[in-house]
Motif scaffolding. Structure first.
Motif, PDB file in Angstrom:
ATOM      1  N   LYS A 160       3.643  -1.464   9.582  1.00 65.22           N
ATOM      2  CA  LYS A 160       3.946  -2.516  10.564  1.00 65.22           C
ATOM      3  C   LYS A 160       4.869  -3.574   9.974  1.00 65.22           C
ATOM      4  N   ARG A 161       4.704  -3.854   8.684  1.00 60.91           N
ATOM      5  CA  ARG A 161       5.503  -4.894   8.030  1.00 60.91           C
ATOM      6  C   ARG A 161       6.862  -4.366   7.567  1.00 60.91           C
ATOM      7  N   PHE A 162       6.915  -3.158   7.011  1.00 59.58           N
ATOM      8  CA  PHE A 162       8.145  -2.674   6.385  1.00 59.58           C
ATOM      9  C   PHE A 162       8.771  -1.472   7.085  1.00 59.58           C
ATOM     10  N   GLY A 163       8.043  -0.819   7.971  1.00 59.08           N
ATOM     11  CA  GLY A 163       8.574   0.361   8.648  1.00 59.08           C
ATOM     12  C   GLY A 163       8.237   1.648   7.908  1.00 59.08           C
ATOM     13  N   ASP A 164       8.402   2.767   8.610  1.00 57.51           N
ATOM     14  CA  ASP A 164       8.048   4.070   8.045  1.00 57.51           C
ATOM     15  C   ASP A 164       8.884   4.412   6.815  1.00 57.51           C
ATOM     16  N   ARG A 165      10.185   4.185   6.890  1.00 58.39           N
ATOM     17  CA  ARG A 165      11.070   4.673   5.831  1.00 58.39           C
ATOM     18  C   ARG A 165      10.852   3.939   4.513  1.00 58.39           C
ATOM     19  N   LYS A 166      10.815   2.634   4.526  1.00 57.92           N
ATOM     20  CA  LYS A 166      10.614   1.878   3.289  1.00 57.92           C
ATOM     21  C   LYS A 166       9.243   2.168   2.685  1.00 57.92           C
ATOM     22  N   THR A 167       8.249   2.320   3.549  1.00 55.25           N
ATOM     23  CA  THR A 167       6.904   2.638   3.067  1.00 55.25           C
ATOM     24  C   THR A 167       6.889   3.995   2.377  1.00 55.25           C
ATOM     25  N   MET A 168       7.568   4.972   2.962  1.00 53.41           N
ATOM     26  CA  MET A 168       7.640   6.309   2.374  1.00 53.41           C
ATOM     27  C   MET A 168       8.268   6.270   0.983  1.00 53.41           C
ATOM     28  N   VAL A 169       9.407   5.608   0.851  1.00 50.46           N
ATOM     29  CA  VAL A 169      10.126   5.566  -0.429  1.00 50.46           C
ATOM     30  C   VAL A 169       9.292   4.863  -1.495  1.00 50.46           C
ATOM     31  N   PHE A 170       8.682   3.746  -1.146  1.00 48.24           N
ATOM     32  CA  PHE A 170       7.847   3.028  -2.117  1.00 48.24           C
ATOM     33  C   PHE A 170       6.687   3.890  -2.584  1.00 48.24           C
ATOM     34  N   GLY A 171       6.046   4.600  -1.659  1.00 55.05           N
ATOM     35  CA  GLY A 171       4.919   5.448  -2.026  1.00 55.05           C
ATOM     36  C   GLY A 171       5.307   6.549  -2.997  1.00 55.05           C
ATOM     37  N   LEU A 172       6.481   7.126  -2.800  1.00 50.28           N
ATOM     38  CA  LEU A 172       6.932   8.197  -3.689  1.00 50.28           C
ATOM     39  C   LEU A 172       7.175   7.695  -5.107  1.00 50.28           C
ATOM     40  N   PHE A 173       7.858   6.570  -5.244  1.00 49.85           N
ATOM     41  CA  PHE A 173       8.142   6.046  -6.582  1.00 49.85           C
ATOM     42  C   PHE A 173       6.872   5.540  -7.272  1.00 49.85           C
ATOM     43  N   ALA A 174       5.979   4.903  -6.518  1.00 48.04           N
ATOM     44  CA  ALA A 174       4.724   4.433  -7.114  1.00 48.04           C
ATOM     45  C   ALA A 174       3.881   5.600  -7.596  1.00 48.04           C
ATOM     46  N   GLY A 175       3.845   6.683  -6.820  1.00 49.20           N
ATOM     47  CA  GLY A 175       3.111   7.868  -7.246  1.00 49.20           C
ATOM     48  C   GLY A 175       3.687   8.473  -8.511  1.00 49.20           C
ATOM     49  N   MET A 214      -4.945   6.313 -12.138  1.00 51.24           N
ATOM     50  CA  MET A 214      -5.162   6.727 -10.761  1.00 51.24           C
ATOM     51  C   MET A 214      -4.787   5.627  -9.771  1.00 51.24           C
ATOM     52  N   LEU A 215      -4.805   4.371 -10.219  1.00 54.02           N
ATOM     53  CA  LEU A 215      -4.527   3.256  -9.301  1.00 54.02           C
ATOM     54  C   LEU A 215      -3.103   3.297  -8.762  1.00 54.02           C
ATOM     55  N   PRO A 216      -2.068   3.284  -9.636  1.00 58.13           N
ATOM     56  CA  PRO A 216      -0.723   3.404  -9.068  1.00 58.13           C
ATOM     57  C   PRO A 216      -0.456   4.772  -8.441  1.00 58.13           C
ATOM     58  N   ASN A 217      -1.082   5.822  -8.988  1.00 57.14           N
ATOM     59  CA  ASN A 217      -0.863   7.148  -8.434  1.00 57.14           C
ATOM     60  C   ASN A 217      -1.325   7.244  -6.983  1.00 57.14           C
ATOM     61  N   ALA A 218      -2.395   6.503  -6.630  1.00 56.11           N
ATOM     62  CA  ALA A 218      -2.943   6.576  -5.277  1.00 56.11           C
ATOM     63  C   ALA A 218      -1.950   6.100  -4.219  1.00 56.11           C
ATOM     64  N   LEU A 219      -0.961   5.309  -4.621  1.00 53.31           N
ATOM     65  CA  LEU A 219      -0.004   4.777  -3.658  1.00 53.31           C
ATOM     66  C   LEU A 219       0.921   5.850  -3.102  1.00 53.31           C
ATOM     67  N   TRP A 220       0.904   7.063  -3.694  1.00 57.17           N
ATOM     68  CA  TRP A 220       1.662   8.153  -3.087  1.00 57.17           C
ATOM     69  C   TRP A 220       1.156   8.428  -1.677  1.00 57.17           C
ATOM     70  N   GLY A 221      -0.109   8.036  -1.398  1.00 55.10           N
ATOM     71  CA  GLY A 221      -0.685   8.234  -0.080  1.00 55.10           C
ATOM     72  C   GLY A 221       0.047   7.489   1.029  1.00 55.10           C
ATOM     73  N   LEU A 222       0.888   6.517   0.665  1.00 53.55           N
ATOM     74  CA  LEU A 222       1.708   5.842   1.676  1.00 53.55           C
ATOM     75  C   LEU A 222       2.815   6.757   2.192  1.00 53.55           C
ATOM     76  N   ALA A 223       3.214   7.730   1.392  1.00 55.54           N
ATOM     77  CA  ALA A 223       4.347   8.581   1.758  1.00 55.54           C
ATOM     78  C   ALA A 223       3.968   9.664   2.750  1.00 55.54           C
ATOM     79  N   MET A 224       2.804  10.296   2.554  1.00 53.42           N
ATOM     80  CA  MET A 224       2.444  11.453   3.362  1.00 53.42           C
ATOM     81  C   MET A 224       2.416  11.153   4.869  1.00 53.42           C
ATOM     82  N   PRO A 225       1.661  10.160   5.337  1.00 52.48           N
ATOM     83  CA  PRO A 225       1.617   9.923   6.786  1.00 52.48           C
ATOM     84  C   PRO A 225       2.940   9.436   7.352  1.00 52.48           C
ATOM     85  N   THR A 226       3.733   8.707   6.570  1.00 48.76           N
ATOM     86  CA  THR A 226       5.006   8.225   7.090  1.00 48.76           C
ATOM     87  C   THR A 226       6.014   9.360   7.227  1.00 48.76           C
ATOM     88  N   ILE A 227       5.991  10.319   6.297  1.00 41.55           N
ATOM     89  CA  ILE A 227       6.848  11.502   6.458  1.00 41.55           C
ATOM     90  C   ILE A 227       6.470  12.245   7.736  1.00 41.55           C
TER      91      ILE A 227
END
Length: 415
Positions: A280-295, A315-328
Motif C-alpha cells: 500500500k505504501r510502496f506498490g507491488d514493484r518496489k516491494t518485490m525488488v526490495f524483498g529479493l535483495f533482502a533475501g 533468518m531475519l533478513p532472509n525472511a524478507l524474501w517473502g515480500l517478493a512472492m505475493p507481489t510477483i
C-alpha cells in the motif's frame, strides 16, 4: 459489493486458507525426517545429499508436467473438485511412504506427491477468483502466511515425531491430509461460476503450451524469469538445509524442526502482516525488488555463519524474501483474464518446477563436493552463497522489469 457478498468472500478466503494450511502441515511434518530416512537407506551423509536432491527434483518434475493440466482442469470443472482430489491423493501417498521398504518406494512416493500437490496452482487461482486485482497481493500474502503457519506446526511436529521413529511423521501427515479432505468436502465452496469457465484444451494444458501464455506480454515473461530464479535460489533449503545443519552445527531432527518452525513464523509475519501495508505504501514493484535483495543478503549471511546462533539470526533478513512472492503473483494475475487464471498459475508452477528439477540437483551436488576431507570446494556453505547470488540476480531483473513498466506507464499517460 453487498454485505452478503462481503461476508461470503471473507468466508471463502478463510476456507481456502485453512485447507491450504492443513496440506502444508502434512508436507512440513516429513521435512526433518525424509533426509534422515534416506541416509539410513544409503549409510552416507554425502550420498544422502545427492539422493535427496534427486527426490526433490522428481517431485518438481511431476509438478512441471501436472501443474498446467490441473490448472486447466480447474478452469473447466472448477477449483473445488481439484483441491479435494489432491488432498485425498496426498493422504494415500503418505501412507505409501510410511511403509516404503527401500529408496525405490520412497522415489515412487515423491512422484505421486509431486502430481497430487500440483493443485497448489488451484489454490492461487481460487484466491484470484474471490479477490479484486488491487487486493491480490494481500490475498497471496495471506496464502503465503497460511503456508508458513503450516511450516511452523509441521516441522516442529515432525521433529518431535522423528525422535520416536522416522516413519511416524508420514503416518501423521496421512492423517492431516485426510482431515484436509474432510474439511474441504464439508465446507469449501466453489469459487469459479460456470459462465466464467474455459473448456479444457491439451494445447493449453501441456507444459510448453501453458507457458506460451507468459509470452503474451513482455512484463509477464520478465516476471516469470524472476519467479524462476526465486524458486531456484530457495530450493537450496529443500536440497541441503537439513543435512547441512546436522553436518556443520550438529543439530538433531528436533532442533532442525524448531529452526524450520522459526522460519515459518517469520514467513507468516512477513507475508501475512507486512505485505499489505508495504504494498500500500510502496506498490507491488518496489516491494518485490526490495524483498529479493533482502533475501539475498540473508542467504549469504547463512552461508557465512560460523555458528548455529548466527545461522539462526540470518533468518531475519532472509525472511524478507517473502515480500517478493505475493507481489510477483499479483503483478502477473493483473495481466490475464479471469478465465485464464488457472492456466496462468499452471504456467507459473511449471516455471517453478523447472527450477525445482534443476536446483536440487545442482545444490545437492554442490553440497556433496563442499564437505568432507576430499571436498573440492573450500567452504561447506558454498551452496548458500551461490543461492544468494542467484537471488540478487533476480532482484536486478525485477528492477529492470519494473523500470521498463514504469516508463511505459508514463508514456501512455503522456499520450
Amino acid at each position: 459489493m453487498s454485505l452478503t457478498d462481503f461476508r461470503a468472500g471473507k468466508a471463502a478466503i478463510a476456507f481456502i486458507l485453512v485447507t491450504a494450511m492443513l496440506d502444508i502441515v502434512a508436507m512440513g511434518i516429513v521435512i526433518p525426517v525424509l533426509p534422515t530416512l534416506i541416509e539410513q537407506f544409503t549409510g552416507s551423509n554425502a550420498r544422502a545429499g545427492v539422493i535427496n536432491g534427486v527426490f526433490v527434483a522428481l517431485w518438481a518434475l511431476m509438478q512441471f508436467v501436472a501443474s498446467p493440466i490441473i490448472g486447466s482442469l480447474s478452469d473447466q470443472y472448477g477449483r473445488r473438485p481439484v483441491i479435494l482430489l489432491s488432498t485425498a491423493g496426498l493422504a494415500a501417498d503418505y501412507v505409501l511412504m510410511a511403509v516404503a521398504p527401500d529408496l525405490w518406494w520412497l522415489a515412487l512416493g515423491r512422484i505421486v506427491a509431486g502430481i497430487t500437490s500440483a493443485s497448489f496452482t488451484t489454490v492461487y487461482a481460487y484466491m484470484a477468483d474471490i479477490t479484486e486485482p488491487e487486493q491480490r497481493a494481500r490475498g497471496y500474502g495471506l496464502i503465503g502466511a497460511a503456508f508458513s503457519a503450516g511450516f511452523v506446526a509441521g516441522p516442529l511436529l515432525g521433529g518431535v515425531l522423528g525422535e520416536i521413529s522416522p516413519r511416524a511423521p508420514f503416518w501423521t501427515a496421512a492423517a492431516m491430509s485426510g482431515v484436509a479432505f474432510l474439511y474441504g468436502a464439508l465446507i469449501l465452496p466453489e469459487s469459479l461460476p460456470p459462465e466464467k469457465r474455459m473448456a479444457f484444451s491439451w494445447r493449453r494444458a501441456n507444459p510448453l503450451g501453458a507457458m506460451r501464455l507468459l509470452q503474451s506480454h513482455h512484463e509477464l515473461l520478465g516476471l516469470a524469469g524472476v519467479n524462476f530464479l526465486l524458486y531456484f535460489a530457495h530450493h537450496v533449503f529443500s536440497a541441503v538445509f537439513v543435512l547441512y545443519a546436522g553436518y556443520r552445527y550438529g543439530w538433531s531432527p528436533w532442533q532442525v524442526g524448531v529452526l524450520l518452525a522459526m522460519v515459518g513464523v517469520l514467513d507468516m509475519l512477513v507475508q501475512g502482516v507486512l505485505v499489505g501495508p508495504v504494498v500500500k505504501r510502496f506498490g507491488d514493484r518496489k516491494t518485490m525488488v526490495f524483498g529479493l535483495f533482502a533475501g539475498a543478503v540473508g542467504i549469504a549471511c547463512m552461508g557465512l555463519a560460523p555458528s548455529g546462533l548466527l545461522f539462526a539470526l540470518a533468518m531475519l533478513p532472509n525472511a524478507l524474501w517473502g515480500l517478493a512472492m505475493p507481489t510477483i503473483q499479483s503483478l502477473m494475475t493483473q495481466r490475464v483474464s479471469e478465465s485464464e487464471q488457472g492456466q496462468l498459475q499452471g504456467a507459473n508452477n511449471s516455471v517453478a518446477s523447472i527450477a525445482g528439477v534443476l536446483s536440487p540437483l545442482f545444490f545437492g551436488t554442490l553440497y556433496a563436493v563442499s564437505i568432507g576431507p576430499d571436498a573440492r570446494l573450500p567452504h561447506p556453505g558454498a551452496a548458500f552463497l551461490i543461492a544468494a547470488l542467484v537471488l540478487a540476480f533476480a532482484g536486478v531483473i525485477g528492477w529492470r522489469v519494473a523500470r521498463r513498466a514504469h516508463r511505459e506507464t508514463l508514456a501512455k499517460a503522456e499520450t
